[in-house]
Design a protein around this motif. Structure first.
Motif, PDB file in Angstrom:
ATOM      1  N   SER A   1       0.791  -1.227   0.000  1.00 55.57           N
ATOM      2  CA  SER A   1       0.000   0.000   0.000  1.00 55.57           C
ATOM      3  C   SER A   1       0.826   1.283   0.000  1.00 55.57           C
ATOM      4  CB  SER A   1      -0.996  -0.001   1.163  1.00 55.57           C
ATOM      5  OG  SER A   1      -0.347  -0.225   2.375  1.00 55.57           O
ATOM      6  N   VAL A   2       1.955   1.300   0.696  1.00 55.27           N
ATOM      7  CA  VAL A   2       2.688   2.567   0.822  1.00 55.27           C
ATOM      8  C   VAL A   2       3.159   3.118  -0.529  1.00 55.27           C
ATOM      9  CG1 VAL A   2       4.678   3.724   1.867  1.00 55.27           C
ATOM     10  CG2 VAL A   2       3.287   2.176   3.233  1.00 55.27           C
ATOM     11  N   PRO A   3       3.794   2.311  -1.391  1.00 51.11           N
ATOM     12  CA  PRO A   3       4.232   2.890  -2.678  1.00 51.11           C
ATOM     13  C   PRO A   3       3.063   3.355  -3.544  1.00 51.11           C
ATOM     14  CG  PRO A   3       5.337   0.804  -2.259  1.00 51.11           C
ATOM     15  CD  PRO A   3       4.258   0.936  -1.239  1.00 51.11           C
ATOM     16  N   VAL A   4       1.981   2.577  -3.570  1.00 50.59           N
ATOM     17  CA  VAL A   4       0.838   2.960  -4.405  1.00 50.59           C
ATOM     18  C   VAL A   4       0.281   4.297  -3.923  1.00 50.59           C
ATOM     19  CG1 VAL A   4      -1.444   2.287  -5.233  1.00 50.59           C
ATOM     20  CG2 VAL A   4       0.281   0.544  -4.814  1.00 50.59           C
ATOM     21  N   ARG A   5       0.176   4.407  -2.609  1.00 48.06           N
ATOM     22  CA  ARG A   5      -0.349   5.616  -2.004  1.00 48.06           C
ATOM     23  C   ARG A   5       0.529   6.818  -2.336  1.00 48.06           C
ATOM     24  NH1 ARG A   5      -2.258   5.717   4.316  1.00 48.06           N
ATOM     25  NH2 ARG A   5      -1.718   7.885   4.605  1.00 48.06           N
ATOM     26  N   LEU A   6       1.825   6.584  -2.290  1.00 52.02           N
ATOM     27  CA  LEU A   6       2.792   7.660  -2.550  1.00 52.02           C
ATOM     28  C   LEU A   6       2.704   8.126  -4.006  1.00 52.02           C
ATOM     29  CD1 LEU A   6       4.878   8.829  -0.585  1.00 52.02           C
ATOM     30  CD2 LEU A   6       6.586   7.385  -1.651  1.00 52.02           C
TER      31      LEU A   6
ATOM     32  N   LEU B   1     -10.910  14.880   1.418  1.00 53.34           N
ATOM     33  CA  LEU B   1     -11.919  14.470   2.406  1.00 53.34           C
ATOM     34  C   LEU B   1     -11.778  13.019   2.896  1.00 53.34           C
ATOM     35  CD1 LEU B   1     -14.478  15.137   4.045  1.00 53.34           C
ATOM     36  CD2 LEU B   1     -15.832  14.513   2.065  1.00 53.34           C
ATOM     37  N   PRO B   2     -11.611  12.015   2.006  1.00 53.71           N
ATOM     38  CA  PRO B   2     -11.526  10.633   2.507  1.00 53.71           C
ATOM     39  C   PRO B   2     -10.422  10.426   3.544  1.00 53.71           C
ATOM     40  CG  PRO B   2     -11.817  10.616   0.144  1.00 53.71           C
ATOM     41  CD  PRO B   2     -11.604  12.048   0.527  1.00 53.71           C
ATOM     42  N   SER B   3      -9.311  11.179   3.436  1.00 54.32           N
ATOM     43  CA  SER B   3      -8.226  11.002   4.398  1.00 54.32           C
ATOM     44  C   SER B   3      -8.673  11.303   5.814  1.00 54.32           C
ATOM     45  CB  SER B   3      -7.058  11.929   4.081  1.00 54.32           C
ATOM     46  OG  SER B   3      -6.796  11.937   2.724  1.00 54.32           O
ATOM     47  N   MET B   4      -9.653  12.201   5.947  1.00 53.93           N
ATOM     48  CA  MET B   4     -10.085  12.583   7.290  1.00 53.93           C
ATOM     49  C   MET B   4     -10.996  11.546   7.922  1.00 53.93           C
ATOM     50  SD  MET B   4     -10.706  16.651   7.266  1.00 53.93           S
ATOM     51  CE  MET B   4     -10.957  16.714   9.024  1.00 53.93           C
ATOM     52  N   ILE B   5     -11.734  10.805   7.093  1.00 50.65           N
ATOM     53  CA  ILE B   5     -12.705   9.905   7.714  1.00 50.65           C
ATOM     54  C   ILE B   5     -12.369   8.422   7.544  1.00 50.65           C
ATOM     55  CG2 ILE B   5     -14.599  11.563   7.559  1.00 50.65           C
ATOM     56  CD1 ILE B   5     -15.590  10.136   5.171  1.00 50.65           C
ATOM     57  N   ALA B   6     -11.382   8.110   6.694  1.00 49.49           N
ATOM     58  CA  ALA B   6     -11.131   6.700   6.384  1.00 49.49           C
ATOM     59  C   ALA B   6     -10.730   5.875   7.609  1.00 49.49           C
ATOM     60  CB  ALA B   6     -10.063   6.587   5.304  1.00 49.49           C
ATOM     61  N   GLY B   7     -10.132   6.537   8.605  1.00 47.70           N
ATOM     62  CA  GLY B   7      -9.707   5.795   9.782  1.00 47.70           C
ATOM     63  C   GLY B   7     -10.825   5.531  10.773  1.00 47.70           C
ATOM     64  N   SER B   8     -12.011   6.047  10.492  1.00 47.01           N
ATOM     65  CA  SER B   8     -13.090   5.919  11.473  1.00 47.01           C
ATOM     66  C   SER B   8     -13.838   4.604  11.318  1.00 47.01           C
ATOM     67  CB  SER B   8     -14.075   7.080  11.307  1.00 47.01           C
ATOM     68  OG  SER B   8     -14.777   6.947  10.100  1.00 47.01           O
ATOM     69  N   VAL B   9     -14.513   4.224  12.381  1.00 49.53           N
ATOM     70  CA  VAL B   9     -15.332   3.013  12.341  1.00 49.53           C
ATOM     71  C   VAL B   9     -16.428   3.169  11.291  1.00 49.53           C
ATOM     72  CG1 VAL B   9     -16.932   1.593  13.671  1.00 49.53           C
ATOM     73  CG2 VAL B   9     -14.813   2.380  14.713  1.00 49.53           C
ATOM     74  N   GLY B  10     -17.023   4.355  11.222  1.00 49.22           N
ATOM     75  CA  GLY B  10     -18.112   4.591  10.268  1.00 49.22           C
ATOM     76  C   GLY B  10     -17.696   4.320   8.825  1.00 49.22           C
TER      77      GLY B  10
ATOM     78  N   LEU C   1      -8.308   0.402   1.055  1.00 52.29           N
ATOM     79  CA  LEU C   1      -8.775   1.398   2.030  1.00 52.29           C
ATOM     80  C   LEU C   1      -7.626   2.311   2.448  1.00 52.29           C
ATOM     81  CD1 LEU C   1     -10.878   2.630   3.885  1.00 52.29           C
ATOM     82  CD2 LEU C   1     -10.588   0.740   5.460  1.00 52.29           C
ATOM     83  N   ASN C   2      -6.440   1.746   2.563  1.00 51.49           N
ATOM     84  CA  ASN C   2      -5.269   2.549   2.908  1.00 51.49           C
ATOM     85  C   ASN C   2      -4.920   3.506   1.758  1.00 51.49           C
ATOM     86  OD1 ASN C   2      -2.861   3.567   3.870  1.00 51.49           O
ATOM     87  ND2 ASN C   2      -1.931   1.590   4.286  1.00 51.49           N
ATOM     88  N   VAL C   3      -4.943   2.976   0.548  1.00 51.38           N
ATOM     89  CA  VAL C   3      -4.593   3.803  -0.608  1.00 51.38           C
ATOM     90  C   VAL C   3      -5.582   4.963  -0.768  1.00 51.38           C
ATOM     91  CG1 VAL C   3      -4.385   3.818  -3.132  1.00 51.38           C
ATOM     92  CG2 VAL C   3      -3.416   1.931  -1.816  1.00 51.38           C
ATOM     93  N   TRP C   4      -6.828   4.697  -0.419  1.00 51.89           N
ATOM     94  CA  TRP C   4      -7.894   5.705  -0.540  1.00 51.89           C
ATOM     95  C   TRP C   4      -7.549   6.994   0.227  1.00 51.89           C
ATOM     96  CZ3 TRP C   4     -12.894   6.024   2.645  1.00 51.89           C
ATOM     97  CH2 TRP C   4     -13.865   6.799   1.987  1.00 51.89           C
ATOM     98  N   GLN C   5      -6.673   6.867   1.221  1.00 51.36           N
ATOM     99  CA  GLN C   5      -6.356   8.030   2.069  1.00 51.36           C
ATOM    100  C   GLN C   5      -5.151   8.808   1.570  1.00 51.36           C
ATOM    101  OE1 GLN C   5      -6.198   6.966   6.285  1.00 51.36           O
ATOM    102  NE2 GLN C   5      -6.711   4.899   5.689  1.00 51.36           N
TER     103      GLN C   5
ATOM    104  N   GLU D   1      -1.104  12.906   2.084  1.00 54.65           N
ATOM    105  CA  GLU D   1       0.219  13.066   1.451  1.00 54.65           C
ATOM    106  C   GLU D   1       0.134  14.026   0.271  1.00 54.65           C
ATOM    107  OE1 GLU D   1      -0.743   9.963   2.468  1.00 54.65           O
ATOM    108  OE2 GLU D   1       0.996   8.657   2.646  1.00 54.65           O
ATOM    109  N   MET D   2      -0.996  13.960  -0.431  1.00 55.67           N
ATOM    110  CA  MET D   2      -1.161  14.835  -1.594  1.00 55.67           C
ATOM    111  C   MET D   2      -1.014  16.302  -1.186  1.00 55.67           C
ATOM    112  SD  MET D   2      -4.534  15.695  -3.762  1.00 55.67           S
ATOM    113  CE  MET D   2      -5.057  16.840  -2.474  1.00 55.67           C
ATOM    114  N   VAL D   3      -1.639  16.654  -0.056  1.00 55.38           N
ATOM    115  CA  VAL D   3      -1.579  18.035   0.411  1.00 55.38           C
ATOM    116  C   VAL D   3      -0.137  18.449   0.706  1.00 55.38           C
ATOM    117  CG1 VAL D   3      -2.214  19.518   2.338  1.00 55.38           C
ATOM    118  CG2 VAL D   3      -3.924  18.074   1.271  1.00 55.38           C
ATOM    119  N   ILE D   4       0.624  17.533   1.289  1.00 51.89           N
ATOM    120  CA  ILE D   4       2.017  17.855   1.615  1.00 51.89           C
ATOM    121  C   ILE D   4       2.844  17.984   0.338  1.00 51.89           C
ATOM    122  CG2 ILE D   4       4.064  17.059   2.859  1.00 51.89           C
ATOM    123  CD1 ILE D   4       2.143  15.758   4.869  1.00 51.89           C
TER     124      ILE D   4
END
Lengths: 281, 308
Positions: B95-100, B126-135, B178-182, B186-189
């Motif tokens: 997941s880390v390289p794909v996400r990067l 937006l998904p980065s803010m909520i992806a870690g939640s139970v919801g 789900l990890n990549v979705w967030q 990193e994009m913002v940085i």
């Protein structure tokens, strides 16, 4: 010719952006619209838009008809998140000021230590902390979840504060000192008001990290009267009958609303805040 | 996030012009007292306690019994521990390289000022803010359900989608996605980094005849290398510690195919109350993360460019 070409490229850019945005947002949209579909349609009707709208899932979940009453859980989540915001502001402003503006013997050592804890996995601290709070009979209270924020356990916030205060001109301190300002007044009257953007950024992160936190809340809260939203949702998922997905989706949507609102109102601080403060050399 | 260059140089606290002033030890320690207290008891104290517990057997009821290196021996023969190591490494590496890469490409895409850009950026972040939640995890779980939208979509192309979460080969894919979705955080940085690249570098490259792709590889990428490194490091560390999504979506199943490290640590410590063994697991996690960070720092000398 050249302008026509530029136009095509611009339209292409928009098309790609719309596709990417739609893919990113689709899971949220799907769950949102599913929460308004009658249970019989959630998985049988593959269109995003509900054929018939119902608000029953929201009413059932918030009044306890769904088998769990999420009303008090939302209050608990709010309570914990707000206290953590206050605690984080308190500890990170004081510590950040000391690191950025005061000279003391162990400063370099302590600053290095603080940076080191930025990368420390919380799991390494969780077991002993759990044991300590267990021995103090504080399980099933909000204290284990809120107290650490007052003691600056989140090094990221302190780091953010140090970075921000370093950006404030030192001339101000000198002028204030010459005017007879003591260290405490320098902090309260000069520095603190200028750190507002950093304080807002910290509040936002402290709030939504606590709001979304599941691990900590799950291990410390086992009494259903103390449940917060994440634990409630997970319990609901475990005890779910086959026909209650709509209720669960509705409560999941409500659970992301505060985060969504923070996002809408403070987007500028979130996006610009972290990037400009953290990265400037 | 937001500490790219500075993590490396801890001497950044040094301030010029202070030598004339005397040390302000009194006020400093008063200001720092909450943090000092927390550091002594909750951070440093807890660390030491964890090290002690790692050499004991402790079930929370009776007092800890010293067990020497027994917990560490147990690791070697504990097949679940090795499964957890394997699953977690697969997850991090997948997941880390794909996400990067996704973060970098999309950051490039959203870096030009065109109409509506604020909205595009917002939707992607937006998904980065909520992806870690139970919801969000609950939604993700049903998205990949047997008759969820992903399989309905595949059905349009005549593909009979797998039972994603019932199959050991595909369950981990759902979590990786789900990890990549967030990637938005990193994009913002990356975006901030792209904005800081001086325009004259691109002008010079253009004059030298570089096309868009060459400019990306010769200017953007080298200039972003410190930020790429930061994102890589932070993404790796946070991926090692994933818990909520796994607990809610698969709880380690099917057949232990998603028995992630922290989930296993949680089971040992808080379901079976093997606190000593869980402490051992947490120390091993710390060592693994430190080792990975060390390797990343070491290789960074080869490709990270702090000069410009």
């Amino acid at each position: 010719m050249r302008t026509a070409n530029a136009r095509v490229r611009l339209i292409l850019r928009h098309v790609v952006l719309i596709i990417v945005s739609f893919l990113m947002i689709y899971p949220i949209l799907w769950m949102f619209f599913a929460s308004f579909k009658p249970d019989s349609q959630i998985f049988s009707n593959s269109s995003l838009w509900p054929a018939t709208w119902t608000f029953a899932h929201y009413i059932d979940g918030l009044t306890g008809k769904a088998g769990m009453n999420f009303g008090p859980m939302f209050l608990h989540s709010f309570e914990i998140s707000l206290i953590v915001v206050i605690g984080s502001l308190f500890s990170s402003a004081l510590t950040g000021f000391a690191f950025a503006r005061l000279d003391f013997t162990l400063r370099r050592f302590l600053f290095g230590f603080m940076l080191g804890t930025l990368m420390l996995p919380i799991q390494v601290l969780l077991i002993p902390q759990y044991i300590i709070f267990h021995k103090l009979s504080l399980i099933n209270t909000f204290i284990p979840l809120t107290l650490p924020s007052f003691l600056g356990v989140n090094a990221f916030f302190i780091y953010l504060m140090v970075q921000f205060i370093r950006g404030i001109p030192k001339d101000l301190d000198e002028a204030a000192t010459i005017d007879g300002c003591g260290t405490f007044r320098l902090f309260v009257s000069v520095i603190l008001p200028l750190t507002r953007p950093a304080l807002i950024t910290i509040s936002i992160f402290a709030f939504y990290w606590t709001w979304n936190d599941f691990f900590g809340q799950m291990i410390y809260l086992s009494n259903p009267h103390m449940f917060t939203v994440p634990i409630g949702l997970n319990m609901f998922l475990d005890n779910l009958g086959n026909s209650q997905w709509g209720d669960l989706f509705a409560m999941s949507i409500v659970s992301v609303i505060p985060v969504f609102l923070i996002f809408v109102f403070f987007q500028r601080y979130l996006v610009e805040g972290i990037t400009t403060q953290g990265l400037k050399g | 996030m937001g500490l790219s260059q500075n993590v490396a140089k801890t001497d950044a606290v040094k301030r010029p012009g202070l030598k004339v002033q005397k040390k302000q030890n009194g006020p400093a320690y008063v200001f720092m007292s909450p943090w000092l207290f927390g550091m002594l008891f909750l951070t440093a104290g807890s660390m030491l306690f964890t090290f002690y517990l790692a050499f004991t057997n402790y079930n929370l009821l009776s007092s800890p019994k010293f067990a020497g290196a027994a917990n560490f021996h147990r690791l070697l023969t504990d097949s679940d521990f090795w499964i957890a190591i394997r699953v977690t490494f697969i997850y991090v590496i997948a997941s880390v390289p794909v996400r990067l890469v996704a973060a970098l490409l999309v950051a490039q895409l959203v870096s030009k000022p065109i109409r509506g850009m604020g909205i595009y950026r917002a939707l992607i972040y937006l998904p980065s803010m909520i992806a870690g939640s139970v919801g969000a995890s609950i939604g993700w779980r049903k998205l990949f359900g047997q008759n969820g939208p992903i399989n309905s979509f595949l059905h349009l192309f005549g593909i009979h989608g797998p039972i994603w979460l019932g199959n050991p080969a595909t369950a981990i894919i759902v979590l990786v996605l789900l990890n990549v979705w967030q990637f938005g955080s990193e994009m913002v940085i990356f975006l901030a980094g792209i904005k800081q690249i001086p325009g004259y570098l691109y002008e010079a490259a253009t004059i030298d005849g570089a096309n868009t792709i060459q400019r990306f590889f010769r200017v953007t990428l080298p200039m972003l290398s410190p930020i790429t490194f930061f994102n890589l490091l932070m993404g790796t560390i946070s991926s090692f510690m994933v818990f909520t999504q796994v607990f809610v979506i698969t709880d380690g199943g099917p057949l232990n195919s998603t028995l992630f490290y922290v989930l296993y640590l949680y089971q040992q410590g808080f379901q079976f109350f093997h606190m000593g063994y869980a402490a051992t697991l947490s120390i091993v996690l710390l060592l693994i993360i430190a080792l990975c960070a060390g390797v990343l720092f070491w290789t960074s000398k080869l490709w990270v460019n702090y000069d410009v």
